[in-house]
Design an enzyme around this catalytic site. Structure first.
Site, PDB file in Angstrom:
ATOM      1  N   LYS A 108       7.895   3.615  -1.742  1.00 45.11           N
ATOM      2  CA  LYS A 108       7.215   2.968  -2.866  1.00 45.11           C
ATOM      3  C   LYS A 108       8.158   2.419  -3.922  1.00 45.11           C
ATOM      4  O   LYS A 108       7.868   1.443  -4.588  1.00 45.11           O
ATOM      5  CB  LYS A 108       6.216   3.938  -3.499  1.00 45.11           C
ATOM      6  N   GLU A 130      -1.936   2.202 -11.505  1.00 41.44           N
ATOM      7  CA  GLU A 130      -2.951   3.164 -11.074  1.00 41.44           C
ATOM      8  C   GLU A 130      -2.296   4.056 -10.035  1.00 41.44           C
ATOM      9  O   GLU A 130      -1.352   3.647  -9.371  1.00 41.44           O
ATOM     10  CB  GLU A 130      -4.148   2.443 -10.464  1.00 41.44           C
ATOM     11  N   SER A 396       7.893   6.823   6.415  1.00 41.37           N
ATOM     12  CA  SER A 396       7.658   6.296   5.060  1.00 41.37           C
ATOM     13  C   SER A 396       7.979   7.266   3.935  1.00 41.37           C
ATOM     14  O   SER A 396       8.324   6.838   2.835  1.00 41.37           O
ATOM     15  CB  SER A 396       6.208   5.817   4.935  1.00 41.37           C
TER      16      SER A 396
HETATM   17  C1  LIG Z   1       1.635   5.853  -0.522  1.00 40.65           C
HETATM   18  C2  LIG Z   1       2.201   6.230   0.780  1.00 40.65           C
HETATM   19  C3  LIG Z   1       1.724   5.664   1.979  1.00 40.65           C
HETATM   20  C4  LIG Z   1       0.570   4.702   2.038  1.00 40.65           C
HETATM   21  O1  LIG Z   1       0.760   3.509   1.342  1.00 40.65           O
HETATM   22  P1  LIG Z   1       1.049   2.129   2.094  1.00 40.65           P
HETATM   23  O2  LIG Z   1       0.913   1.110   1.017  1.00 40.65           O
HETATM   24  O3  LIG Z   1       0.053   1.978   3.177  1.00 40.65           O
HETATM   25  O4  LIG Z   1       2.433   2.211   2.623  1.00 40.65           O
HETATM   26  C5  LIG Z   1       2.350   6.018   3.172  1.00 40.65           C
HETATM   27  N1  LIG Z   1       3.349   6.910   3.195  1.00 40.65           N
HETATM   28  C6  LIG Z   1       3.826   7.496   2.065  1.00 40.65           C
HETATM   29  C7  LIG Z   1       4.927   8.479   2.177  1.00 40.65           C
HETATM   30  C8  LIG Z   1       3.268   7.182   0.821  1.00 40.65           C
HETATM   31  O5  LIG Z   1       3.728   7.769  -0.284  1.00 40.65           O
END
Ligand SMILES: *Cc1c(COP(=O)(O)O)cnc(C)c1O
Length: 410
Positions: A108, A130, A396
Site C-alpha cells: 500500500k 478512508e 502483498s
Molecule cells: C489492503 C490489502 C490487500 C487488498 O487490497 P488490494 O487493493 O486489492 O491490493 C491485499 N493484501 C494486503 C496485504 C493488504 O494490506
C-alpha cells in the site's frame, strides 16, 4: 540501482504502449467499466486531478523523488524470491514477489508515496483517507508524517474496535482518526464520511484513495503507482530465468491494487495468464462472502461503474471475509473488465482455505503472510498449470497484523 533506473525510464514509454489495448480510455473507462460518477460538488476536485495527474507523475523531478523514496524509504526493489520447497511440491518454478518487505509491511505504501508527492505538487496541505482494517490508514499516516502534512483518517467505529493496534499506529504517527458512526460503521461508511469531508473542504484537501477504485482518474493513477511491482518483476525474471515474463501471475483482489501492480506490464502480453483471487468467506453461496466476480452485478459504487454485490433494488450487500483487506463489496473497474472479458481468471478461496495456506507458507518457506495474501497462495491448489511453468505469486503483505486470527489455530 542501475537496473531500477533503466526499467523505470523505459516504463513510461512501455506504459503508454500498454495503455493502447487494455487500459483506461480518455473518459476513464476500461471497456464498459469505470468512469466518474460523482456529486456535482466534487466535480472541480476530480477534474483538477484528471487534467493534471499524468503530466505531474511523469515529470522528471516527480519521478526522481518518487524513485528515490521507493528505494531508500520503502526499501525497493523488493526481492523476487524462488520458493524452492513450494516449487518442488507443485512441480513449477514459483517466485514470490516480496511486497511484504516494504516499509509498513505491504504494497500500500507504493501508492501513498505517489499520492502524497502528487498532493504536494497540487499545493494541497491537508490529507484525508478512508480505511477498513487500518492498513491504508497507516500507510497514509506514514507518508503524511514524512512530509509534515495534516492527516485525517476516517474509519468505521466497529473497525476501530476490531483493529485497535492500527488505530494506535495512526495516532502515534500524528494522524487524527475520526470514527464513522453511520450504517454498519465499517469501510463503506468511512468512505462516505471521507467523501463528505472532501466536498466540504475542496480547496486544500487531497483525498488519498487506497486501491484501484473510485472515480477516474483514481483507478488508473493507483495502478500506475503500483505498476512498479511488475516493472521490477520483468528485469528480475530476466536475470533469474532468462525471460522477462512468467507463465502465470497470481494475486489477491480486494479493490485490486496489488493485483493491478503485479499485472500492469503484462496486461497485453497474452503469454501471461492473470489469476485474480477473491475472498469466498464462508463459501460463495453461504451469504457470507466477498466473491464479487461471481456474486456481483453491474452497478455504481464509490464513483465508478463496476461489478458489485447489491440487492435487486441496488442496495449494497455487506461483504464478509476473514481478511479485512478483501472484505469489500466491489472490485476496481480494471478487474471487472479483465474478468468479464476473460483476460483474467477469477478464483474464490474461503476463510478456511486461506488459513490453511497461511500455515502452509509459514512452515514451507518460513514466511508468515497477511491473510489477504494467503488467499492468493491457495489458488495454486485450484488452478491447473503445466509442469515447469514459471509462476509469480504477489506476496502483498506480511502477517503480523493477523496474528490474533492465526493464534486461534495454534
Ligand atoms: C489492503 C490489502 C490487500 C487488498 O487490497 P488490494 O487493493 O486489492 O491490493 C491485499 N493484501 C494486503 C496485504 C493488504 O494490506
Amino acid at each position: 540501482m542501475q537496473n531500477v533506473k533503466l526499467a523505470s525510464e523505459s516504463s513510461a514509454r512501455d506504459s503508454e504502449q500498454t495503455m493502447v489495448e487494455i487500459g483506461v480510455d480518455q473518459r476513464g473507462y476500461y471497456g464498459e467499466f469505470g468512469g466518474a460518477f460523482i456529486p456535482e460538488l466534487l466535480y472541480a476536485n476530480v477534474e483538477e486531478l484528471r487534467e493534471q495527474y499524468l503530466s505531474i507523475i511523469y515529470a522528471p523531478d516527480f519521478q526522481r523523488e518518487f524513485q528515490q523514496l521507493l528505494k531508500d524509504y520503502v526499501g525497493r526493489p523488493t526481492p523476487l524470491y524462488l520458493a524452492e520447497r513450494l516449487s518442488e511440491r507443485y512441480g513449477a518454478s514459483i517466485y514470490l514477489k516480496r511486497e511484504d518487505l516494504c516499509h509498513t509491511g505491504a504494497h500500500k505504501i507504493n501508492n501513498t508515496i505517489g499520492q502524497i508527492l502528487l498532493a504536494k505538487r497540487l499545493g494541497k496541505t491537508r490529507i484525508i483517507a478512508e480505511t477498513g482494517a487500518g492498513q491504508h490508514g497507516v500507510a497514509t499516516a506514514t507518508v503524511c508524517a514524512l512530509m509534515g502534512l495534516e492527516c485525517i483518517v476516517y474509519m468505521g467505529s466497529v473497525d476501530m474496535e476490531r483493529q485497535a493496534p492500527n488505530v494506535a499506529r495512526m495516532k502515534m504517527l500524528g494522524a487524527e482518526v475520526r470514527p464513522a458512526t453511520s450504517g454498519s460503521q465499517t469501510l463503506k461508511d468511512a468512505t462516505n464520511e471521507a467523501i463528505r469531508d472532501w466536498i466540504n473542504n475542496p480547496e486544500h484537501t487531497h483525498y488519498i484513495i487506497g486501491s484501484v477504485v473510485g472515480p477516474h482518474p483514481y483507478p488508473d493513477m493507483v495502478a500506475r503507482f503500483q505498476s512498479v511491482i511488475s516493472e521490477e518483476t520483468m528485469w528480475q525474471l530476466e536475470e533469474q530465468v532468462g525471460r522477462n515474463y512468467p507463465d502465470l501471475v497470481i494475486a489477491c483482489v480486494g479493490g485490486g491494487s496489488n493485483a493491478a501492480g503485479a499485472y500492469f506490464h503484462y496486461l497485453n502480453d497474452r503469454r501471461v495468464r492473470l489469476i485474480a483471487v477473491e475472498a469466498a468467506g464462508k463459501g460463495v453461496d453461504s451469504g457470507h462472502s466477498a466473491a464479487t466476480s461471481v456474486l456481483g452485478t453491474k452497478g455504481i459504487i464509490h464513483g465508478s461503474r463496476t461489478l458489485l454485490m447489491q440487492t435487486e433494488d441496488g442496495q449494497i450487500v455487506e461483504p464478509y471475509s476473514i481478511s479485512a483487506g478483501l472484505d469489500y463489496p466491489g472490485i476496481g473497474p480494471l478487474h471487472a473488465h479483465l474478468i468479464s472479458t476473460g483476460r483474467a481468471e477469477a478464483v474464490s478461496v474461503t476463510d478456511e482455505e486461506a488459513l490453511e495456506s497461511a500455515f502452509d507458507l509459514a512452515r514451507t518457506e518460513g514466511i508468515i503472510p497477511a491473510l489477504e495474501t494467503a488467499h492468493a497462495f491457495y489458488a495454486l491448489n485450484k488452478i491447473t498449470f503445466n509442469k515447469g511453468d514459471v509462476i509469480v505469486v504477489n506476496l502483498s503483505g506480511r502477517g503480523d497484523k493477523d496474528l490474533a486470527a492465526y493464534m486461534k489455530m495454534l
